[in-house]
Design a protein around this motif. Structure first.
Motif, mmCIF file in Angstrom:
data_model
loop_
_atom_site.group_PDB
_atom_site.id
_atom_site.type_symbol
_atom_site.label_atom_id
_atom_site.label_comp_id
_atom_site.label_asym_id
_atom_site.label_seq_id
_atom_site.Cartn_x
_atom_site.Cartn_y
_atom_site.Cartn_z
ATOM 1 N N TYR A 39 0.834 -1.192 0.000
ATOM 2 C CA TYR A 39 0.000 0.000 0.000
ATOM 3 C C TYR A 39 0.874 1.250 0.000
ATOM 4 O O TYR A 39 1.882 1.320 0.693
ATOM 5 C CB TYR A 39 -0.903 0.008 1.243
ATOM 6 N N THR A 62 -9.339 3.697 -3.341
ATOM 7 C CA THR A 62 -9.344 2.525 -2.470
ATOM 8 C C THR A 62 -10.283 2.623 -1.271
ATOM 9 O O THR A 62 -10.392 1.667 -0.511
ATOM 10 C CB THR A 62 -7.916 2.251 -1.965
ATOM 11 N N GLU A 112 -4.363 -0.629 6.641
ATOM 12 C CA GLU A 112 -4.191 -0.154 5.271
ATOM 13 C C GLU A 112 -3.735 -1.282 4.348
ATOM 14 O O GLU A 112 -4.270 -1.446 3.246
ATOM 15 C CB GLU A 112 -3.170 0.993 5.240
ATOM 16 N N GLU A 113 -2.730 -2.020 4.791
ATOM 17 C CA GLU A 113 -2.213 -3.112 3.964
ATOM 18 C C GLU A 113 -3.278 -4.182 3.724
ATOM 19 O O GLU A 113 -3.408 -4.708 2.613
ATOM 20 C CB GLU A 113 -0.981 -3.738 4.617
ATOM 21 N N HIS A 115 -5.964 -2.771 1.294
ATOM 22 C CA HIS A 115 -5.389 -2.661 -0.046
ATOM 23 C C HIS A 115 -5.264 -4.036 -0.702
ATOM 24 O O HIS A 115 -5.618 -4.208 -1.886
ATOM 25 C CB HIS A 115 -4.010 -1.998 0.045
#
Length: 208
Positions: free
Chosen positions: A34, A44, A64-65, A68
């Motif tokens: 990400y 996203t 976040e990762e 994503h």
């Protein structure tokens, strides 16, 4: 994440140009960390993450990762499916979806090995690449996945002790699935199987 995918999915199924273009860009993010692709900024749905959460930097980075990874895998999964939703809230978990790739009671060893490789991944980037191989098979057979659940599990996967919990859940859903008893193939079944056979060679080439 599930709500954002639902919005994009409706747009894609409705052949909206902005949604089709967004999915094409997101597919290029599969397996990449990400934040390394500025062209995905604004696509996203990360805004919702910051609105509803007050997290440490470390926990925010994990979320976040995970989001994503799930989103880009869904974009790959949805590709070319213009009538069916490949993200289904409360739909199949990863283990169930993989087991559905195997017709009848027999295990398909190549598919099982790909599932095992995903379960033994040592980092999220490696896991994302191995999940990509599985998603290509799910796309080939039109088998959906609950990507909201996957995002939550990928976040948990990065937490202390979370890896074992996610592995246990994937394994449990894989073993708990019971395929429907065959009652004779209909013409539609035969047509679907023929289409799958044609797609198989192309999918295997993409994976290799």
């Amino acid at each position: 994440m599930s709500d954002h995918i639902n919005v994009l999915q409706r747009g894609y199924l409705g052949d909206r140009a902005d949604a089709v273009a967004a999915l094409a860009r997101m597919r290029r993010g599969v397996g990449k960390p990400y934040g390394t692709m500025p062209e995905l900024w604004g696509l996203t749905g990360m805004e919702a993450l910051y609105e509803v959460r007050t997290l440490s930097e470390e926990r925010t980075a994990r979320a976040e990762e995970a989001a994503h990874t799930a989103l880009t895998l869904w974009a790959l999964h949805q590709q070319s499916h213009r009538q069916h939703r490949m993200h289904q809230p409360d739909g199949p978990e990863l283990g169930t979806a993989v087991r559905r790739l195997m017709p009848g009671a027999e295990l398909d060893e190549p598919t099982r090995k790909r599932f095992v490789r995903a379960g033994t991944a040592s980092s999220l980037p490696i896991l994302a690449q191995r999940l990509r191989d599985i998603v290509l098979l799910l796309r080939r057979d039109g088998i959906p996945l609950d990507y909201g659940l996957l995002a939550d599990q990928l976040e948990q996967w990065q937490q202390p002790g979370g890896l074992d919990r996610v592995r246990r859940s994937w394994g449990r859903s894989f073993h708990a699935y019971r395929p429907q008893a065959a009652s004779g193939a209909t013409q539609a079944d035969q047509t679907t199987q023929a289409a799958k056979t044609v797609k198989t060679a192309k999918t295997e080439k993409e994976i290799s």
